[in-house]
Design a protein around this motif. Structure first.
Motif, mmCIF file in Angstrom:
data_model
loop_
_atom_site.group_PDB
_atom_site.id
_atom_site.type_symbol
_atom_site.label_atom_id
_atom_site.label_comp_id
_atom_site.label_asym_id
_atom_site.label_seq_id
_atom_site.Cartn_x
_atom_site.Cartn_y
_atom_site.Cartn_z
ATOM 1 N N GLU A 6 18.956 5.664 2.180
ATOM 2 C CA GLU A 6 20.395 4.606 0.994
ATOM 3 C C GLU A 6 19.465 5.042 -0.194
ATOM 4 O O GLU A 6 20.351 5.479 -1.515
ATOM 5 C CB GLU A 6 19.961 3.293 1.015
ATOM 6 C CG GLU A 6 20.635 2.215 0.308
ATOM 7 C CD GLU A 6 22.153 2.790 -0.217
ATOM 8 O OE1 GLU A 6 22.872 3.395 1.040
ATOM 9 O OE2 GLU A 6 22.383 2.770 -1.276
ATOM 10 N N PRO A 7 17.741 5.164 -1.663
ATOM 11 C CA PRO A 7 17.836 5.599 -2.649
ATOM 12 C C PRO A 7 18.537 7.132 -2.492
ATOM 13 O O PRO A 7 18.931 7.180 -3.983
ATOM 14 C CB PRO A 7 16.550 5.411 -2.224
ATOM 15 C CG PRO A 7 16.348 4.978 -0.648
ATOM 16 C CD PRO A 7 16.747 4.918 0.023
ATOM 17 N N LEU A 8 18.102 8.204 -1.727
ATOM 18 C CA LEU A 8 18.645 9.399 -1.697
ATOM 19 C C LEU A 8 20.328 9.707 -2.244
ATOM 20 O O LEU A 8 20.973 9.746 -2.800
ATOM 21 C CB LEU A 8 18.557 10.552 -0.825
ATOM 22 C CG LEU A 8 18.189 11.693 -1.061
ATOM 23 C CD1 LEU A 8 18.131 12.289 -1.344
ATOM 24 C CD2 LEU A 8 18.941 12.266 0.628
ATOM 25 N N PHE A 9 20.891 8.660 -1.319
ATOM 26 C CA PHE A 9 21.989 8.538 -1.776
ATOM 27 C C PHE A 9 22.959 8.090 -2.654
ATOM 28 O O PHE A 9 23.830 8.751 -3.390
ATOM 29 C CB PHE A 9 23.176 7.853 -0.634
ATOM 30 C CG PHE A 9 22.711 8.246 1.132
ATOM 31 C CD1 PHE A 9 23.164 9.421 1.178
ATOM 32 C CD2 PHE A 9 22.946 6.945 2.139
ATOM 33 C CE1 PHE A 9 22.745 10.085 2.956
ATOM 34 C CE2 PHE A 9 22.803 7.744 3.617
ATOM 35 C CZ PHE A 9 22.876 9.315 3.544
ATOM 36 N N VAL A 50 20.396 5.330 15.499
ATOM 37 C CA VAL A 50 19.986 6.184 14.242
ATOM 38 C C VAL A 50 20.943 6.567 13.771
ATOM 39 O O VAL A 50 19.983 6.332 12.013
ATOM 40 C CB VAL A 50 19.592 7.650 15.654
ATOM 41 C CG1 VAL A 50 19.544 9.097 14.581
ATOM 42 C CG2 VAL A 50 18.260 7.482 16.693
ATOM 43 N N LEU A 51 21.415 6.043 13.157
ATOM 44 C CA LEU A 51 22.719 6.063 12.573
ATOM 45 C C LEU A 51 22.311 5.206 11.381
ATOM 46 O O LEU A 51 22.481 5.248 10.391
ATOM 47 C CB LEU A 51 24.166 6.219 12.477
ATOM 48 C CG LEU A 51 24.646 7.641 13.219
ATOM 49 C CD1 LEU A 51 26.289 7.353 13.933
ATOM 50 C CD2 LEU A 51 24.665 8.618 12.212
ATOM 51 N N MET A 52 22.383 4.442 12.289
ATOM 52 C CA MET A 52 22.216 3.245 10.853
ATOM 53 C C MET A 52 20.530 3.205 10.311
ATOM 54 O O MET A 52 20.318 3.300 8.470
ATOM 55 C CB MET A 52 21.332 1.386 11.975
ATOM 56 C CG MET A 52 23.008 1.184 12.129
ATOM 57 S SD MET A 52 23.082 -0.416 12.761
ATOM 58 C CE MET A 52 24.988 -1.228 13.045
ATOM 59 N N ILE A 53 19.344 3.546 11.039
ATOM 60 C CA ILE A 53 17.761 3.523 10.115
ATOM 61 C C ILE A 53 18.653 4.841 9.025
ATOM 62 O O ILE A 53 17.509 4.541 8.362
ATOM 63 C CB ILE A 53 16.637 3.808 11.207
ATOM 64 C CG1 ILE A 53 16.965 2.913 12.575
ATOM 65 C CG2 ILE A 53 15.564 4.616 10.978
ATOM 66 C CD1 ILE A 53 16.072 1.632 11.872
ATOM 67 N N LEU A 54 18.770 5.740 9.809
ATOM 68 C CA LEU A 54 18.949 7.297 8.650
ATOM 69 C C LEU A 54 20.248 6.304 7.329
ATOM 70 O O LEU A 54 19.370 6.454 6.032
ATOM 71 C CB LEU A 54 19.622 8.500 9.194
ATOM 72 C CG LEU A 54 19.521 9.164 10.466
ATOM 73 C CD1 LEU A 54 20.028 10.313 10.533
ATOM 74 C CD2 LEU A 54 18.655 9.895 9.090
ATOM 75 N N HIS A 88 0.646 -1.131 0.049
ATOM 76 C CA HIS A 88 -0.117 -0.008 -0.200
ATOM 77 C C HIS A 88 1.073 1.328 -0.412
ATOM 78 O O HIS A 88 0.478 2.275 0.227
ATOM 79 C CB HIS A 88 -1.115 0.322 0.980
ATOM 80 C CG HIS A 88 -1.870 -1.393 1.469
ATOM 81 N ND1 HIS A 88 -2.944 -1.448 0.149
ATOM 82 C CD2 HIS A 88 -2.457 -1.837 2.142
ATOM 83 C CE1 HIS A 88 -3.572 -1.995 0.694
ATOM 84 N NE2 HIS A 88 -3.074 -3.151 1.262
ATOM 85 N N LEU A 89 2.229 1.321 0.518
ATOM 86 C CA LEU A 89 2.739 2.734 0.785
ATOM 87 C C LEU A 89 4.112 2.495 -0.752
ATOM 88 O O LEU A 89 4.153 2.565 -1.484
ATOM 89 C CB LEU A 89 3.219 2.499 2.304
ATOM 90 C CG LEU A 89 2.186 3.165 3.089
ATOM 91 C CD1 LEU A 89 2.702 3.183 4.456
ATOM 92 C CD2 LEU A 89 1.624 4.974 2.549
ATOM 93 N N ASN A 90 5.277 1.949 0.178
ATOM 94 C CA ASN A 90 6.086 1.844 -0.573
ATOM 95 C C ASN A 90 7.131 0.458 -0.550
ATOM 96 O O ASN A 90 7.125 0.493 0.965
ATOM 97 C CB ASN A 90 7.117 2.951 -0.055
ATOM 98 C CG ASN A 90 8.657 3.886 -0.548
ATOM 99 O OD1 ASN A 90 9.607 2.317 -1.226
ATOM 100 N ND2 ASN A 90 8.298 4.981 -1.046
ATOM 101 N N VAL A 91 8.225 0.359 -1.311
ATOM 102 C CA VAL A 91 8.368 -1.670 -1.827
ATOM 103 C C VAL A 91 9.638 -0.978 -1.098
ATOM 104 O O VAL A 91 10.086 -1.924 0.153
ATOM 105 C CB VAL A 91 9.008 -2.142 -2.769
ATOM 106 C CG1 VAL A 91 9.474 -2.795 -2.580
ATOM 107 C CG2 VAL A 91 7.753 -2.049 -3.318
ATOM 108 N N HIS A 92 10.599 0.471 -1.348
ATOM 109 C CA HIS A 92 11.888 0.492 0.071
ATOM 110 C C HIS A 92 11.347 -0.023 1.303
ATOM 111 O O HIS A 92 11.555 -0.278 2.305
ATOM 112 C CB HIS A 92 12.292 1.350 -0.060
ATOM 113 C CG HIS A 92 13.569 1.971 0.479
ATOM 114 N ND1 HIS A 92 14.566 1.062 0.393
ATOM 115 C CD2 HIS A 92 13.968 2.915 0.807
ATOM 116 C CE1 HIS A 92 15.490 1.204 1.456
ATOM 117 N NE2 HIS A 92 15.257 2.619 1.120
#
Lengths: 529, 331
Positions: free
Chosen positions: A386-389, A377-381, A336-340
Motif C-alpha cells: 500500500e505505501p508503494l502504491f 496472497v492478493l490481499m496481503i500483497l 523495533h521494526l516498522n510501524v506499517h
C-alpha cells in the motif's frame, strides 16, 4: 427439493404460507418448524439425525454455559475479590468444557462427513510416497442437506452465548427452527441467532406489502436462475469439461459466463429464499450487495456471500488478530521494526486462517484451498504494498477519488474475481493454470463474431437472452448502487403501468426460462457445499 | 363533517376489499395471458406437438386405431406397428417419448381418446422408474399445468415463432408413415455382463406413479379398453428388481404383464443382444424391434380379438405406408 421446482413453489411454500396465516400468531412458529423438518426429511431423509444432534448439542451446551454464567452473576455479589476470581476461573473451565463439547460435536460431524475422504486421500498420497501399499479406504458418504451452513449457524450461537453476547435460549423449538428454517437451509444466508430467532418465533400477521414484495423477489430470483444461469450452464460445461479443445477468447467468454452463472444462480437463490421468508414477514440477512461494483477484493468480499464473510470475520479474524499474543507481537514489530508492518502482522496471520477457512468451507479439495489462498496472497500483497502504491499514485499525480480511477479499480477487481472463478470452476489448479495460459494463445476478437461460440451448446437466441439478462442485472444493480429502490418506485406507479411491468417480468421467466423439454435443470452450485 | 366521515369510512372499507380484489383480478389477467400465449407457442402441426412422432395418431382417421402402445424411447424404438399390420392386419400406434412417465402417459392417453377408440392399450413398464419421488411429483404438476396452459410445455417454441404462428389455426392432420415407430438400423452389441440376474429384491415404484397408474386403469375401464403391460428388452436400465415390482403391482391389479426381458433371459424368445440393439443394450434397432413386434402381434392374436383390416379399403393407406416402410428398410 429445489427452490425453483413446482413442488417447492406451488405446493410446499403455498401450503406452508396458508397454514401459517390460518393459525393463531402464538403457534405460527410451530408451522415453520414442522415445515422446515418436513422439507429437511424430504430432501435428506434419515440424515435429519445430524441436524437434530447439532441442535441438541448447542441447546444443552448453551444451557450449561448459561447456568454457570447465572451462578457467577448471583454469587459474585457476596464474594470477596479473591474468591470471585477463583470462582470465575473455575466457571471458565466448565464453560470451556461445554463450548468445546458443542464445537467438537458440530465441527466433528462436518469434518467427518464432508472432509474425511479429503483427509484420507491426502494421507494416502503421503503414505504412497513411502512406497507403502497401505491406504485408507474411500467412504461413500451422502452429505446431510446444508451441513456447511447450519454448522456455522450453530457454532455462532454457542460462541456468542459463551462470549455473553446474549443469553442461551431455553426454548428448544426456537433453536431447532433457527437451525433448520427451510428457506435458508440449502444455501444460506448464514443467519445469526440474535437477528433471526425472534423473527422466526414471533408470529407475523399477513402483510400485503411483505407478500407482494416477497413474490416479486422470488420472480426476480427465478429470472436470474432459470433464464440466465441455467441457460449459461451448457456452454460453461462444454468448455470446462473439454478445456484442451479451446483457447483464447473462447476460454475468456466461458470464464466470464461462469462468473455470470454463479452470480445469477447464487444471488438468484438468495432472492428466492429471501422472498420466501418475506411472505411470512421474516427478513433474512443480505448475502449480496452488487459485488461487481466492488473497487477492491476486500470490497468484493464485503458484497459477495456477505454472511460467510462476516462469520469468518467475527469468529476467526477478530479472535486471532485481537488475541493477546498477536497484539504483543504487533507492538514489538511497531517498536523495533516498522510501524506499517507492525499494524499488519496480526491481520496477516488472522487472514491466513480466514482464507484457509473460506477455501476449505467451499469444498474438500485442494482446488478450493488454492482459491482461498489466491485471495489471501492478493490481499496481503495489497496491504503490504500500500505505501508503494500511494507513492506511485502520488508521483503520477493520480488521486484515488478520480472517477476514471474508480472505474479502473472496478475493472481490475472484476478481472481478479474472474481469475478466481476460473480456479473455482476448473477441475484443479493445474487445469486452471493451463486454461489461463491458453487464453493468450490464439486470442482473437473474431471469435466473438465468427459463430464459434454458438457451437458450444447454445444458439444465437440463447446468447442474446444471456446478454439481455446480464444487461438487466447490470442496470438494476447500477440503479440500486445509486440508492434507487426499483420495487418501491414500481409500487408507487399506477396500477396499469405496475401490472404491465409485473406481467412482463413474469412472462419473461415463463417464456424464456431454460426449463422443460430440451433443458435439464442444473443443480444449485452452492447447495453442493 | 358527516360527509367527510362517511368518505373516510368508505375509503377504509374500500381499502379492506382492495387487496383481495386486486389479487383475484391479477390472477384472472394472468390466466388470460397464459391462455393467449399458449395459443401462440403451441405447435400448429401435430408433427412437432410431441417428441419423436408421438402425436401422429391425430393424423389417423378417427377411431381407426385398434391398439395404442404408450411408453418411453424403448417403446418408440422397440415396437413397429406395421409388423403387426403385415402379419394380422391390426392397426396400432406407438406413442413413445423420451423420459416418458406414468403421469405423462395419463395425459397423453386422454389426448389419444379425444380422436381414437382403441380396444387395447399397452403400457411399456420402464416408465414406472423414470423419475424419483419428488421429480415425479414435479413432473405431475408440470403435466397438469401444461394440460391447462400449454405454454408451460411449449414455451421454448418462442425461438421458432413466425408471423403465421399468430394468425394460423392448428392443423393436426400430419400422418406418420411408421405409426410412431422410430426406425434405427445401427447395431451395437450388448455383452452379457449383468442382465436380469434373479433377485428377491423389489424396486420401489413411487407413490405418484401408482396414483397416476390407478387413474390410467380407471380411464381405460371407463372407455372399455383392455390393459396390457409390456417390458421391451432393455439390458441397461431394466433389472429383475424392477420386474418384481411391476409383477407385484400387476398381480394386485389383476393385469397382464409380459416382460420380454425374462423371455430373453430364459431363451423363450428368440432375441440376440449381439445383433438386435442399436446402442449396446439400451434401445433396440430394427432387427430387435421386428422380433418384438412380431412376438407382440402373435400375442395379440392369441389373447385379444382385434380385427383384421387388411382387406378393408378404408385402411388401404396402411398398405401404402407398409410399402414405404419396407423400402426404407431395404435402403
Amino acid at each position: 427439493m429445489a427452490y425453483t421446482s413446482y413442488v417447492y413453489l406451488l405446493l410446499f411454500l403455498s401450503i406452508t404460507f396458508l397454514a401459517y396465516n390460518l393459525v393463531p400468531n402464538k403457534i405460527k412458529w410451530l408451522i415453520l418448524l414442522l415445515a422446515s423438518y418436513l422439507f429437511y426429511c424430504i430432501s435428506s431423509e434419515n440424515l435429519v439425525i445430524y441436524i437434530v444432534i447439532s441442535t441438541l448439542s448447542i441447546y444443552f451446551s448453551g444451557l450449561f454455559i448459561q447456568k454457570f454464567n447465572d451462578k457467577f452473576e448471583n454469587a459474585k455479589k457476596y464474594l470477596s475479590k479473591e474468591d470471585r476470581k477463583l470462582l470465575k476461573a473455575k466457571i471458565a473451565r466448565y464453560k470451556k468444557i461445554a463450548i468445546a463439547f458443542a464445537l467438537i460435536i458440530n465441527f466433528g460431524l462436518l469434518l467427518n462427513l464432508k472432509y474425511c475422504n479429503f483427509f484420507a486421500e491426502t494421507a494416502n498420497s503421503i503414505i504412497h510416497c513411502f512406497n507403502s501399499s497401505f491406504s485408507i479406504p474411500w467412504r461413500n458418504i451422502v452429505l446431510p442437506l446444508g451441513i456447511s451452513f447450519y454448522t456455522l449457524q450453530a457454532t455462532s450461537y454457542i460462541i456468542d452465548v459463551y462470549r455473553g453476547k446474549y443469553k442461551a435460549d431455553r426454548n428448544l423449538g426456537r433453536i431447532a427452527l433457527f437451525l433448520c428454517f427451510f428457506p435458508q437451509i440449502v444455501e444460506g444466508p448464514i443467519g445469526r441467532y440474535d437477528q433471526l430467532a425472534d423473527q422466526l418465533y414471533e408470529g407475523h400477521s399477513f402483510n400485503y406489502e411483505n407478500f407482494t414484495f416477497g413474490i416479486q423477489l422470488i420472480f426476480w430470483g427465478l429470472f436470474k436462475k432459470i433464464v440466465i444461469a441455467d441457460r449459461v450452464n451448457t456452454l460453461v460445461n462444454t468448455v470446462f469439461d473439454n478445456y484442451v479443445n479451446y483457447r483464447g477468447m473462447t476460454i475468456i467468454v466461458s470464464v466470464l459466463l461462469y462468473t455470470l452463472q454463479i452470480y445469477a444462480e447464487f444471488s438468484g437463490c438468495m432472492d428466492i429464499v429471501t422472498g420466501s421468508s418475506q411472505i411470512f414477514g421474516i427478513h433474512l440477512s443480505k448475502n449480496f450487495k452488487r459485488p461487481f461494483f466492488a473497487n477492491s477484493i476486500n470490497d468484493f468480499w464485503r458484497r459477495w456471500n456477505i454472511t460467510l464473510g462476516t462469520w469468518l470475520r467475527d469468529y476467526i479474524f477478530y479472535p486471532i488478530s485481537l488475541s493477546k499474543a498477536f497484539m504483543k507481537l504487533s507492538k514489538n514489530v511497531k517498536k523495533h521494526l516498522n510501524v506499517h508492518f507492525g499494524k499488519l502482522i496480526p491481520a496477516t496471520f488472522a487472514l491466513l486462517f480466514v482464507w484457509l477457512g473460506n477455501g476449505f468451507w467451499h469444498g474438500a479439495s485442494w482446488k478450493y484451498i488454492s482459491y482461498g489462498m489466491y485471495y489471501y496472497v492478493l490481499m496481503i500483497l495489497g496491504m503490504f504494498c500500500e505505501p508503494l502504491f500511494s507513492t506511485i499514485l502520488s508521483a503520477l499525480h493520480i488521486k484515488r477519488k478520480f472517477k476514471w480511477y474508480h472505474i479502473f479499480q472496478i475493472v481490475r477487481t472484476f478481472i481478479i474475481v474472474n481469475i478466481g472463478m476460473l480456479i473455482f470452476r476448473a477441475d484443479d489448479l493445474i487445469v486452471a493454470a493451463k486454461m489461463l495460459i491458453s487464453t493468450f494463445s490464439g486470442f482473437t476478437f473474431a471469435t466473438l463474431a465468427n459463430g464459434s461460440l454458438l457451437t458450444l451448446g447454445i444458439d444465437k437466441l440463447d446468447m442474446q437472452v444471456i446478454m439481455f439478462g446480464a444487461l438487466v442485472i447490470f442496470i438494476v444493480g447500477l440503479l440500486q448502487e445509486k440508492g434507487y429502490s426499483l420495487r418501491q418506485t414500481i409500487a408507487s406507479k399506477n396500477i396499469v403501468l405496475r401490472w404491465c411491468v409485473y406481467f412482463t417480468a413474469i412472462f419473461f421467466v415463463i417464456i424464456l426460462g431454460a426449463y422443460g423439454v430440451g433443458y435439464s435443470p442444473a443443480d444449485f452450485i452452492y447447495a453442493q457445499f | 363533517m358527516n360527509k367527510k366521515i362517511n368518505k373516510i369510512k368508505f375509503i377504509q372499507m374500500h381499502k379492506g376489499w382492495e387487496n383481495p380484489v386486486k389479487a383475484i383480478s391479477f390472477l384472472a389477467v394472468f390466466a388470460i395471458l397464459l391462455s393467449i400465449t399458449s395459443q401462440f407457442v403451441i405447435p400448429k402441426s401435430n408433427e412437432t406437438l410431441k417428441q419423436y412422432s408421438a402425436a401422429g395418431f391425430y393424423g389417423e382417421p378417427k377411431d381407426s386405431i385398434d391398439y395404442v402402445v404408450l411408453g418411453d424411447s424403448n417403446t418408440a424404438e422397440g415396437i413397429s406397428p406395421l409388423e403387426a399390420w403385415k402379419a394380422y392386419g391390426y392397426t396400432g400406434y406407438v406413442c413413445g417419448e423420451p423420459y416418458q412417465t406414468i403421469c405423462g402417459v395419463y395425459h397423453l392417453l386422454k389426448e389419444v381418446l379425444s380422436c381414437q377408440s382403441p380396444k387395447l392399450v399397452v403400457f411399456e413398464t420402464d416408465m414406472f422408474f423414470a423419475k424419483n419421488g419428488m421429480e415425479e411429483v414435479n413432473n405431475a404438476i408440470s403435466n397438469q399445468i401444461s394440460s391447462v396452459f400449454p405454454v408451460e410445455r411449449y414455451h421454448n417454441h418462442w425461438k421458432h415463432l413466425a408471423y403465421k404462428d399468430f394468425i394460423s389455426k392448428t392443423d393436426y392432420s400430419w400422418k406418420h408413415t411408421t405409426k410412431g415407430y422410430k426406425l434405427q438400423m445401427d447395431t451395437t452389441p450388448f455383452t452379457y455382463d449383468k442382465y436380469m440376474e434373479e433377485t428377491d429384491q423389489t424396486a420401489i415404484i413411487n407413490t405418484t406413479s401408482i396414483f397416476y397408474f390407478n387413474k390410467l386403469i380407471s380411464l381405460c375401464k371407463k372407455n372399455d379398453i383392455s390393459i396390457f403391460l409390456l417390458g421391451v428388452p432393455c439390458a441397461t436400465s431394466w433389472d429383475y428388481a424392477k420386474h418384481n415390482a411391476v409383477s407385484s403391482l400387476c398381480a394386485k391389479k389383476g393385469l397382464v404383464f409380459l416382460d420380454l426381458n425374462t423371455e430373453v433371459k430364459n431363451s423363450t424368445f428368440s432375441f440376440d443382444w449381439n445383433t438386435d440393439s442399436r446402442d449396446g443394450g439400451n434401445h433396440l434397432n430394427y432387427y430387435g424391434a421386428k422380433k418384438v413386434s412380431q412376438y407382440l402381434a402373435d400375442y395379440f392374436k392369441q389373447n385379444y380379438q382385434l380385427p383384421d383390416h387388411r382387406n378393408d379399403k378404408s385402411f388401404s393407406g396402411w398398405n401404402e405406408d407398409l410399402k414405404t416402410y419396407e423400402a426404407e428398410i431395404a435402403g
